[in-house]
Motif scaffolding. Structure first.
Motif, PDB file in Angstrom:
ATOM      1  N   ARG A 234      16.996 -57.586 -23.920  1.00 34.28           N
ATOM      2  CA  ARG A 234      16.740 -56.375 -23.138  1.00 34.28           C
ATOM      3  C   ARG A 234      16.142 -56.719 -21.775  1.00 34.28           C
ATOM      4  O   ARG A 234      16.526 -56.134 -20.758  1.00 34.28           O
ATOM      5  N   SER A 235      15.208 -57.653 -21.750  1.00 34.78           N
ATOM      6  CA  SER A 235      14.579 -58.033 -20.488  1.00 34.78           C
ATOM      7  C   SER A 235      15.598 -58.538 -19.479  1.00 34.78           C
ATOM      8  O   SER A 235      15.594 -58.140 -18.306  1.00 34.78           O
ATOM      9  N   LEU A 240      19.497 -57.496 -14.827  1.00 38.98           N
ATOM     10  CA  LEU A 240      20.839 -57.735 -14.294  1.00 38.98           C
ATOM     11  C   LEU A 240      21.608 -56.428 -14.091  1.00 38.98           C
ATOM     12  O   LEU A 240      22.254 -56.235 -13.064  1.00 38.98           O
ATOM     13  N   TRP A 241      21.557 -55.530 -15.072  1.00 40.35           N
ATOM     14  CA  TRP A 241      22.352 -54.301 -15.006  1.00 40.35           C
ATOM     15  C   TRP A 241      21.633 -53.173 -14.274  1.00 40.35           C
ATOM     16  O   TRP A 241      22.283 -52.261 -13.780  1.00 40.35           O
ATOM     17  N   ARG A 242      20.307 -53.200 -14.274  1.00 41.47           N
ATOM     18  CA  ARG A 242      19.496 -52.220 -13.553  1.00 41.47           C
ATOM     19  C   ARG A 242      19.754 -50.776 -14.014  1.00 41.47           C
ATOM     20  O   ARG A 242      19.889 -49.853 -13.209  1.00 41.47           O
ATOM     21  N   ILE A 243      19.861 -50.602 -15.326  1.00 46.12           N
ATOM     22  CA  ILE A 243      19.995 -49.258 -15.906  1.00 46.12           C
ATOM     23  C   ILE A 243      19.002 -49.120 -17.062  1.00 46.12           C
ATOM     24  O   ILE A 243      19.404 -48.870 -18.203  1.00 46.12           O
ATOM     25  N   PRO A 244      17.720 -49.290 -16.811  1.00 46.90           N
ATOM     26  CA  PRO A 244      16.731 -49.321 -17.900  1.00 46.90           C
ATOM     27  C   PRO A 244      16.714 -48.059 -18.756  1.00 46.90           C
ATOM     28  O   PRO A 244      16.416 -48.117 -19.954  1.00 46.90           O
ATOM     29  N   ARG A 300      18.256 -41.839 -31.643  1.00 47.90           N
ATOM     30  CA  ARG A 300      17.235 -42.194 -32.606  1.00 47.90           C
ATOM     31  C   ARG A 300      17.039 -43.699 -32.592  1.00 47.90           C
ATOM     32  O   ARG A 300      17.486 -44.422 -33.473  1.00 47.90           O
ATOM     33  N   ALA A 301      16.389 -44.180 -31.555  1.00 48.65           N
ATOM     34  CA  ALA A 301      16.151 -45.617 -31.461  1.00 48.65           C
ATOM     35  C   ALA A 301      14.805 -45.867 -30.841  1.00 48.65           C
ATOM     36  O   ALA A 301      14.250 -45.029 -30.159  1.00 48.65           O
ATOM     37  N   ARG A 302      14.307 -47.051 -31.082  1.00 54.26           N
ATOM     38  CA  ARG A 302      13.039 -47.432 -30.464  1.00 54.26           C
ATOM     39  C   ARG A 302      13.220 -47.574 -28.977  1.00 54.26           C
ATOM     40  O   ARG A 302      14.135 -48.230 -28.518  1.00 54.26           O
ATOM     41  N   PRO A 303      12.361 -46.943 -28.152  1.00 51.67           N
ATOM     42  CA  PRO A 303      12.519 -47.005 -26.708  1.00 51.67           C
ATOM     43  C   PRO A 303      12.206 -48.393 -26.174  1.00 51.67           C
ATOM     44  O   PRO A 303      11.611 -49.195 -26.857  1.00 51.67           O
TER      45      PRO A 303
END
Length: 303
Positions: A234-235, A240-244, A300-303
């Motif tokens: 994720r980091s 790289l993608w810049r869509i956090p 429904r996922a961990r942020p």
């Protein structure tokens, strides 16, 4: 001489216009005839790894949550049939599908094979995946496009065809660590010793990696929803993608039913410590996010 050049330019321009018109018409026609289905881009359905397990868990989740939507698997394994795919999911991974998924066979898989590109393998395979995704989406255009193999360069193509793009990334195609190793001239798996010893070659490779990372970030940002398998991934993907806001961490589904802790404890010597950690593997998470991305915005996922 000048007239010959003008004629050549005119012919080339006419050719490019004709090709562009043809491709645009194909895309528009495919967009108009999209099917209410989820297309899973997974060229290697016989790889037997964790990526394939994610595929079948995702298919099962969608079948359970949205029974009336079709699941399509784009596969380069020509012997794969709906029945054999369902049987493999059960026999190899213990994932019992509600019904066999439909199979769309791909015949240009050689364009994403490592052996096709002895040099510039990363960008070669990435550009090859564009051709493969074009073949896939031209054959069958779904409403939702799922990439479970990490082919980020296919995302802009899927969006051109009008698909919602969702992906599960196990490992970034290029990471900031890889660029750092080249910069430090470290001789490791992604940096040949002959290149590491040469300052000029190292600078050339650094330019290549930097350019590729920019392209990778551009195409990755086309995903409507990106799921990653760890905090490390994720980091790197966020940088790289810049869509956090569109990236969710979803631990990979891991079957722990066969893990018999008691037998391990009974067979080990008394002085031997046992370390078992299965808490991070959350099968229900990957199931809920894959299906939740189709049901609505409340992921429904961990942020």
């Amino acid at each position: 001489m000048a007239s010959g050049i003008l004629l050549a330019v005119s012919l080339l321009t006419s050719f490019l216009i004709a090709i562009s018109t043809f491709l645009a018409s194909r895309i528009l026609n495919s967009r108009r005839h999209r099917k209410r289905a989820v297309g899973f881009f997974h060229p290697y359905t016989n790889d037997g790894g964790g990526g394939e397990r994610v595929l079948w868990c995702a298919v099962k989740a969608i079948q359970e949550e949205i029974p009336d939507i079709d699941c399509i698997v784009y596969t380069g394994d020509h012997d794969a049939s709906p029945q054999s795919l369902a049987a493999r999911a059960t026999d190899r991974f213990g994932v019992q599908l509600l019904r066999p998924p439909k199979a769309v066979h791909l015949y240009k898989r050689k364009w994403v094979e490592e052996s096709t590109y002895p040099r510039f393998t990363m960008i070669g395979q990435s550009l090859g995946s564009i051709l493969l995704s074009w073949e896939a989406l031209s054959s069958f255009t779904p409403l939702h496009y799922f990439d479970t193999s990490g082919y980020a360069f296919t995302y802009p193509i899927a969006r051109l065809f009008g698909c919602k793009v969702v992906c599960y990334t196990h490992y970034p195609t290029i990471s900031l660590d890889m660029i750092s190793r080249v910069r430090r001239r470290s001789s490791m798996y992604n940096n040949d010793a002959s290149i590491a010893r040469s300052g000029w070659l190292s600078r050339c490779k650094l330019v290549y990696y930097t350019f590729f990372s920019l392209l990778y970030g551009l195409v990755g940002s086309c995903a409507h929803l990106a799921m990653v398998n760890s905090s490390w991934t994720r980091s790197h993907i966020e940088k790289l993608w810049r869509i956090p806001d569109r990236i969710k961490r979803v631990y990979p589904p891991c079957d722990t039913s066969g893990l018999q802790v008691s037998s391990l404890l009974s067979e080990r010597p008394a002085e031997t410590p046992v370390f078992i950690s299965v808490a991070q593997f959350r099968p229900e998470k990957v199931l809920s996010v894959f299906s939740g991305s189709l049901i609505g915005p409340n992921l429904r996922a961990r942020p």
